[in-house]
Design an enzyme around this catalytic site. Structure first.
Site, mmCIF file in Angstrom:
data_model
loop_
_atom_site.group_PDB
_atom_site.id
_atom_site.type_symbol
_atom_site.label_atom_id
_atom_site.label_comp_id
_atom_site.label_asym_id
_atom_site.label_seq_id
_atom_site.Cartn_x
_atom_site.Cartn_y
_atom_site.Cartn_z
ATOM 1 N N HIS A 12 0.821 -1.217 0.000
ATOM 2 C CA HIS A 12 0.000 0.000 0.000
ATOM 3 C C HIS A 12 0.857 1.271 0.000
ATOM 4 O O HIS A 12 0.473 2.293 0.560
ATOM 5 C CB HIS A 12 -0.975 -0.013 1.190
ATOM 6 N N HIS A 59 -0.489 4.651 9.923
ATOM 7 C CA HIS A 59 0.914 5.089 9.980
ATOM 8 C C HIS A 59 1.049 6.464 10.627
ATOM 9 O O HIS A 59 1.975 7.204 10.331
ATOM 10 C CB HIS A 59 1.527 5.172 8.588
ATOM 11 N N HIS A 195 10.449 -4.470 3.886
ATOM 12 C CA HIS A 195 11.022 -3.138 3.681
ATOM 13 C C HIS A 195 11.452 -2.533 5.011
ATOM 14 O O HIS A 195 10.935 -2.896 6.066
ATOM 15 C CB HIS A 195 10.090 -2.187 2.919
ATOM 16 N N GLU A 242 4.435 -5.545 8.566
ATOM 17 C CA GLU A 242 3.082 -5.441 7.987
ATOM 18 C C GLU A 242 2.547 -6.783 7.480
ATOM 19 O O GLU A 242 1.370 -6.882 7.127
ATOM 20 C CB GLU A 242 3.069 -4.391 6.868
HETATM 21 FE FE FE2 Z 1 2.734 0.678 5.336
#
Ligand code: FE2
Lengths: 282, 120
Positions: A12, A59, A195, A242
């Site tokens: 996303h 976030h 990531h 995530e």
């Molecule tokens: Fe994210």
């Protein structure tokens, strides 16, 4: 009765929202990413789900460190997003389904999951980018479903374990299937895959680990519950946690699923971008 | 065994675990960055960074790393990257700029590093 027809996972990344706004679908950087989505569009056009349960992680728009819910469920009639600080294109309010939200909350608390209910919830790119990816045009798209957002904490440790995430999904699936209305439901798990944005290890991507997760989450999600949270940070990166949202989605689908589409591409922004379209077979 | 000791078992090089201890240390800095969700707050910071930092009670060390756009320093001072990203937005730094700053690379070198990850 309500039916859970399947689930979709996707990264996303905020940059995707910008790329959509600029229509960079054929751009050489973006094409290997966007080419994965037409099969999903076809499946959605055929299935026409009435509801999307969008499992994402806030976030730093809807929640701050003053009060950080581990699991929060939106219970609003509509959901707004806002500028997140970098002027990413805002999208119009997305219609909710507060009645179903409360059914889920009732069912899951009965099932001993401790839920934070939210009658107001600003939804960030974790929610909006997948909506844009799957229902191009949003309110102009006649197939846009009503949404129930669910956010899990991945901002601040302790974050939920992968086992808790999968169990959450199982309880969610039970609550959805006990909803008395004849609605078709698709469940999204957004975020990931590997990531890391922060620290000297910024830019960490782990293809082998991502491939393993995309495989196991289909055939043997229980195996992934053996991965500890610190192992997950080590393998997938600080923000690769995530994967939790993918596990929540997977739990809701039942034991047997069929993979209808799959894609993995490095890099989109700093991320190993993964997509899975799974149909429930139970 | 304290949580700090627990985390020491998983010393991941170049990685800070943002836990309760860091969240307490960075509270003011992160709260300031969270405020930047609103455009008016971003304008107020740009107009008077020192006054704005005072308003959120940043420590001297935190003010110094913000002035220097020292991203690793901000993380060390309890900044969380999701909130810091909003400050980076004010400085017009992309995620890859921030990656380069932290790894001692130019943005182009950092982007290449990301592309090279495909050859794993
Ligand atoms: Fe994210």
């Amino acid at each position: 009765m309500a039916k859970v027809i399947g689930g979709i996972t996707t990264s996303h990344i905020p940059a995707v929202g910008n790329a959509i706004a600029k229509e960079l679908f054929e751009d050489p950087y973006w094409k290997p990413f966007f080419d994965a989505y037409p099969p999903v569009h076809e499946w959605l056009a055929e299935q026409k789900p009435d509801i999307v349960v969008n499992i994402y992680n806030d976030h730093g728009l809807g929640f701050f460190l003053d009060k950080m819910p581990t699991f929060a469920i939106g219970a609003a009639h509509e959901y707004h997003n806002e500028d997140e600080g970098w002027g990413i294109p805002a999208i119009p309010p997305m219609p909710g389904d507060a009645k179903l939200s409360w059914h889920i909350i009732e069912g899951m608390v009965e099932d001993e999951f401790d839920i934070t209910s939210c009658q107001e919830l600003a939804v960030d790119h974790g929610f909006t980018v997948p909506m844009q990816l799957f229902w191009p045009g949003l309110l102009d798209n006649p197939n846009l479903p009503r949404a129930v957002p669910i956010s899990a904490n991945t901002v601040q440790h302790p974050i939920p374990t992968l086992k808790r995430a999968l169990d959450f999904g199982k309880s969610l699936g039970k609550a959805l299937r006990s909803y008395p209305e004849d609605v078709k439901i698709v469940v999204l798990g957004t975020g990931g895959l590997s990531h890391q944005l922060d620290g000297e290890r910024a830019g960490h991507i782990n293809k082998k680990f991502d491939m393993m997760c995309m495989d196991k989450i289909v055939t043997d999600p229980e195996a992934l519950t053996k991965i500890s949270r610190m192992e997950l940070v080590k393998e997938a990166g600080s923000q690769g946690t995530e994967l939790i949202m993918w596990m929540m989605m997977r739990g809701a689908l039942g034991d047997n699923v069929e993979v209808l589409a799959k894609n993995y591409h490095i890099p989109i922004s700093n991320t190993g971008a993964g997509m899975l379209l799974l149909e429930s077979k139970d | 065994m304290s949580h700090a000791e627990l985390h020491q078992h998983f010393d991941i090089p170049g990685t800070t675990i943002f836990d309760g201890e860091m969240a307490m240390k960075g509270y003011g800095l992160n709260k300031m960055c969270y405020s930047f969700n609103a455009a008016a707050a971003r304008d107020a910071f740009v107009a008077d960074p020192e006054g704005y930092m005072d308003k959120f009670g940043l420590s001297d060390a935190q003010k110094e790393v913000v002035r220097n756009k020292d991203v690793l320093g901000m993380i060390n001072e309890g900044g969380n990257i999701y909130y810091l990203a909003k400050l980076a937005g004010i400085f017009k730094l992309s995620v890859q700029d921030v990656g380069g700053i932290q790894t001692g690379m130019t943005t182009e070198e950092f982007k290449q590093k990301l592309l090279d990850q495909n050859n794993q």
